[in-house]
Design a protein around this motif. Structure first.
Motif, PDB file in Angstrom:
ATOM      1  N   ALA A   1     132.024  72.066 109.277  1.00 32.56           N
ATOM      2  CA  ALA A   1     132.347  71.178 108.905  1.00 32.56           C
ATOM      3  C   ALA A   1     133.866  71.891 107.594  1.00 32.56           C
ATOM      4  N   THR A   2     133.186  73.372 106.925  1.00 31.53           N
ATOM      5  CA  THR A   2     134.886  74.456 106.680  1.00 31.53           C
ATOM      6  C   THR A   2     134.900  74.140 107.492  1.00 31.53           C
ATOM      7  N   GLN A   3     135.987  74.090 108.479  1.00 37.53           N
ATOM      8  CA  GLN A   3     136.596  75.194 109.432  1.00 37.53           C
ATOM      9  C   GLN A   3     137.439  73.405 109.916  1.00 37.53           C
ATOM     10  N   LEU A   4     136.820  72.043 109.389  1.00 34.97           N
ATOM     11  CA  LEU A   4     137.083  70.908 109.522  1.00 34.97           C
ATOM     12  C   LEU A   4     137.939  71.043 108.684  1.00 34.97           C
ATOM     13  N   LYS A   5     137.437  71.173 107.048  1.00 32.54           N
ATOM     14  CA  LYS A   5     138.307  71.053 105.738  1.00 32.54           C
ATOM     15  C   LYS A   5     138.962  71.668 105.632  1.00 32.54           C
ATOM     16  N   GLN A   6     139.876  73.070 106.996  1.00 30.46           N
ATOM     17  CA  GLN A   6     140.442  73.960 106.740  1.00 30.46           C
ATOM     18  C   GLN A   6     141.306  73.264 107.505  1.00 30.46           C
ATOM     19  N   ASN A   7     141.056  72.778 108.842  1.00 27.84           N
ATOM     20  CA  ASN A   7     142.655  72.458 110.016  1.00 27.84           C
ATOM     21  C   ASN A   7     141.459  70.730 109.804  1.00 27.84           C
ATOM     22  N   PRO A   8     141.773  69.978 109.732  1.00 27.50           N
ATOM     23  CA  PRO A   8     141.679  68.947 109.810  1.00 27.50           C
ATOM     24  C   PRO A   8     142.043  67.996 111.285  1.00 27.50           C
ATOM     25  N   ASP A   9     142.827  68.905 111.582  1.00 27.99           N
ATOM     26  CA  ASP A   9     143.777  68.015 113.183  1.00 27.99           C
ATOM     27  C   ASP A   9     143.298  69.248 114.428  1.00 27.99           C
ATOM     28  N   GLN A  10     142.548  70.376 114.266  1.00 29.77           N
ATOM     29  CA  GLN A  10     142.125  71.478 115.057  1.00 29.77           C
ATOM     30  C   GLN A  10     140.914  70.814 115.540  1.00 29.77           C
ATOM     31  N   THR A  11     140.917  71.514 117.113  1.00 25.06           N
ATOM     32  CA  THR A  11     140.021  70.962 118.355  1.00 25.06           C
ATOM     33  C   THR A  11     139.045  72.189 118.523  1.00 25.06           C
ATOM     34  N   ILE A  12     137.582  71.714 117.573  1.00 22.54           N
ATOM     35  CA  ILE A  12     136.567  72.507 117.539  1.00 22.54           C
ATOM     36  C   ILE A  12     135.529  72.174 118.557  1.00 22.54           C
ATOM     37  N   ALA A  13     135.528  73.430 119.139  1.00 24.09           N
ATOM     38  CA  ALA A  13     135.046  73.513 120.447  1.00 24.09           C
ATOM     39  C   ALA A  13     134.471  75.151 120.412  1.00 24.09           C
ATOM     40  N   HIS A  14     132.954  74.942 121.260  1.00 25.06           N
ATOM     41  CA  HIS A  14     132.775  76.668 121.488  1.00 25.06           C
ATOM     42  C   HIS A  14     131.473  76.552 121.752  1.00 25.06           C
ATOM     43  N   LYS A  15     131.865  77.612 123.017  1.00 29.96           N
ATOM     44  CA  LYS A  15     131.325  77.946 124.127  1.00 29.96           C
ATOM     45  C   LYS A  15     129.627  78.642 124.176  1.00 29.96           C
ATOM     46  N   HIS A  16     128.353  78.612 123.767  1.00 30.80           N
ATOM     47  CA  HIS A  16     127.528  79.231 123.527  1.00 30.80           C
ATOM     48  C   HIS A  16     126.404  79.868 125.039  1.00 30.80           C
ATOM     49  N   ASP A  17     126.489  80.979 124.766  1.00 29.08           N
ATOM     50  CA  ASP A  17     125.478  81.342 125.837  1.00 29.08           C
ATOM     51  C   ASP A  17     124.734  81.698 126.525  1.00 29.08           C
ATOM     52  N   GLU A  18     123.968  81.329 125.371  1.00 27.99           N
ATOM     53  CA  GLU A  18     122.442  80.473 124.720  1.00 27.99           C
ATOM     54  C   GLU A  18     122.142  79.485 124.167  1.00 27.99           C
ATOM     55  N   VAL A  19     121.544  78.517 124.290  1.00 28.36           N
ATOM     56  CA  VAL A  19     120.565  77.964 123.284  1.00 28.36           C
ATOM     57  C   VAL A  19     119.819  77.376 124.078  1.00 28.36           C
TER      58      VAL A  19
ATOM     59  N   ALA B   1     129.508  72.583 122.611  1.00 28.11           N
ATOM     60  CA  ALA B   1     129.482  71.798 121.394  1.00 28.11           C
ATOM     61  C   ALA B   1     130.972  71.993 121.020  1.00 28.11           C
ATOM     62  N   GLY B   2     131.009  70.523 120.152  1.00 29.65           N
ATOM     63  CA  GLY B   2     132.954  69.904 119.641  1.00 29.65           C
ATOM     64  C   GLY B   2     132.560  69.704 118.759  1.00 29.65           C
ATOM     65  N   VAL B   3     133.184  69.435 118.304  1.00 22.36           N
ATOM     66  CA  VAL B   3     134.018  67.952 117.494  1.00 22.36           C
ATOM     67  C   VAL B   3     133.902  66.773 117.979  1.00 22.36           C
ATOM     68  N   ILE B   4     133.874  65.409 118.171  1.00 22.28           N
ATOM     69  CA  ILE B   4     134.111  64.505 118.345  1.00 22.28           C
ATOM     70  C   ILE B   4     134.687  63.016 117.497  1.00 22.28           C
ATOM     71  N   GLY B   5     135.973  62.740 117.719  1.00 18.87           N
ATOM     72  CA  GLY B   5     135.668  61.749 116.650  1.00 18.87           C
ATOM     73  C   GLY B   5     137.115  62.336 115.950  1.00 18.87           C
ATOM     74  N   SER B   6     137.604  61.179 114.762  1.00 18.30           N
ATOM     75  CA  SER B   6     138.191  61.335 113.846  1.00 18.30           C
ATOM     76  C   SER B   6     138.357  60.350 112.651  1.00 18.30           C
ATOM     77  N   GLN B   7     137.495  59.054 113.638  1.00 14.41           N
ATOM     78  CA  GLN B   7     137.203  58.387 112.073  1.00 14.41           C
ATOM     79  C   GLN B   7     135.730  58.361 112.101  1.00 14.41           C
ATOM     80  N   LYS B   8     135.084  58.785 112.943  1.00 10.99           N
ATOM     81  CA  LYS B   8     133.370  58.950 112.333  1.00 10.99           C
ATOM     82  C   LYS B   8     133.118  60.430 113.549  1.00 10.99           C
ATOM     83  N   PRO B   9     133.695  61.657 112.596  1.00 12.16           N
ATOM     84  CA  PRO B   9     133.314  62.634 113.490  1.00 12.16           C
ATOM     85  C   PRO B   9     132.328  63.615 113.704  1.00 12.16           C
ATOM     86  N   PHE B  10     131.693  63.336 115.217  1.00  9.39           N
ATOM     87  CA  PHE B  10     130.452  63.997 115.362  1.00  9.39           C
ATOM     88  C   PHE B  10     130.190  65.344 115.620  1.00  9.39           C
TER      89      PHE B  10
END
Length: 422
Positions: free
Chosen positions: A228-246, A350-359
């Motif tokens: 949420a903090t990343q999205l507030k700082q830059n609403p237009d950025q693509t948020i995606a992360h690769k996790h080695d182990e979850v 993992a990442g955020v999808i959508g702009s109207q109702k992001p999840f």
């Protein structure tokens, strides 16, 4: 005495109701912003009329014969400006323009009658202060015209030193009293306008702060805090992360479809809300990320978006408590429910999808395998793969289910998590 009090109370309530109804005249069908401005205009009109009537009464008591013409003027103008709200019915600005024109004529007449040494031209400053509030900041030409005219008239009369009318032969004390009264009322009027403007600004700031807090709480309920903090700082950025182990957990309510067919919509939603709220609290307890609910399915992830070295252990503890919570729910309500839970550990994206109702969502073979652990699981059991079991075997106990053919994956050695060793 009681009847008289009741009568007085009823009369007072009736007057208040009538006045409030009068203040609402002209607001029908207007926008919220226009309604607020029109009511303010009506308040100002009522105040101006009241002050004019009071001046007329005090003048009549002082010298009715000498002051009959200004008294007549005050009564006529006070009555005339009370028509302002009715003009707003046709157009939300007709009343304001009408009020301005009447006021300018009124002020000009008073100065020509009493002269500039009476100080009545100070009322133009009070009128200028109220122009923006009455005309509205969204129609600046009207505000600028009104303010400019009134300041111009004030400056003109202040420099002209206009004498009082020849028809008046009044004591100098009267003019001195009128001078101080004009300055005092003008300053009080200006103070009220400034106070009201700052008060409205403070209300707007408070409302904005409240709305910001609500938006942040809403965003926090939809997304992990760091995301949420990343999205507030830059609403237009693509948020995606690769996790080695979850570690991914899926839980499903056994025989949910027959239940849904028997229950009313309200009963079904109440049931799911109650049960899943309990699961939400468990996710918070173990600092795990609730990914989503889909129908009667509940998905949780450990080790993301922030890394957790003991993510598998956290998820395992939550899974055991979910079974206990389901049993507790059944005991409390008499409504028997059972869960199927599947767990798997591995890499994921993992990442955020959508702009109207992001999840926030998670993808990969780890997710698919965890979902298969649930769908191919057993009622009331927590099923997992060997890889996850190896991460947990020092702290938990297991029973082996066997080598099971999983659709889309193949044969896997599967285990049931039974209890914690500690």
């Amino acid at each position: 005495m009681g009847k008289q009090d009741t009568l007085n109370s009823s009369l007072k309530s009736g007057i208040q109701a009538s006045f409030q109804e009068w203040l609402q005249i002209g607001t029908e069908g207007r926008s919220r912003r226009q309604v607020h401005r029109i009511i303010l205009t009506n308040v100002m009109v009522a105040t101006t009329a009241l002050l004019s009537y009071l001046h007329a009464i005090s003048f009549a008591l002082y010298d009715l014969e000498q002051l009959k013409y200004p008294i007549f003027l005050m009564v006529v103008i006070a009555t005339a400006i009370l028509a302002t709200p009715y003009l707003n019915k046709r157009n939300p600005y007709f009343g304001s323009v009408y009020n301005l024109l009447v006021w300018l004529g009124y002020g000009y007449s008073l100065v020509t009658i009493f002269g500039s040494e009476s100080g009545v031209h100070f009322y133009f400053l009070a009128g200028a202060a109220s122009a923006i509030l009455l005309m509205g900041v969204y129609h600046n030409p009207l505000s600028v015209i009104s303010t400019s005219l009134q300041i111009g008239l004030f400056m003109y009369f202040d420099e002209a030193i206009m004498p009082p009318s020849d028809v008046l032969q009044l004591d100098p004390i009267f003019y001195k009293s009128l001078y101080f009264a004009a300055i005092m009322l003008s300053m009080m009027f200006i103070f009220c306008m400034v106070f009201y403007a700052f008060y409205q600004a403070q209300l707007a700031e408070d409302a904005l702060a409240s709305e910001l807090k609500f938006s942040e709480r809403l965003l926090a309920s939809m997304l992990p805090a760091s995301i949420a903090t990343q999205l507030k700082q830059n609403p237009d950025q693509t948020i995606a992360h690769k996790h080695d182990e979850v570690t991914i957990l899926f839980a499903d309510i056994v025989d949910f479809t027959p239940r849904a067919q028997k229950q009313t919509a309200n009963e079904l939603v109440t049931f799911l809300n109650d049960l899943f709220t309990r699961f939400d609290k468990l996710a918070m307890k173990y600092d795990l990320e609730k990914i989503k609910t889909l129908g009667d399915a509940f998905m949780v992830a450990g080790g993301m978006p922030d890394a957790q070295p003991d993510h598998a252990k956290r998820v395992a503890h939550m899974a055991l408590e979910m079974l206990s919570e389901a049993a507790r729910y059944s005991a409390e309500t008499g409504d028997e429910i059972e869960l199927r839970i599947g767990i798997h550990t591995g890499p994921a994206v993992a990442g955020v999808i959508g702009s109207q109702k992001p999840f926030y969502d998670v993808w990969g073979d780890t997710v698919n395998t965890a979902a298969r652990m649930e769908t191919h699981g057993t009622s009331g059991k927590i099923q997992m793969t060997t890889g996850t079991k190896q991460l947990l075997e020092k702290s938990f106990e297991f029973t082996k289910r066997g080598n099971i053919d999983i659709k889309g994956i193949g044969k896997l050695d599967l285990w049931y998590l039974t209890k914690s060793r500690f």
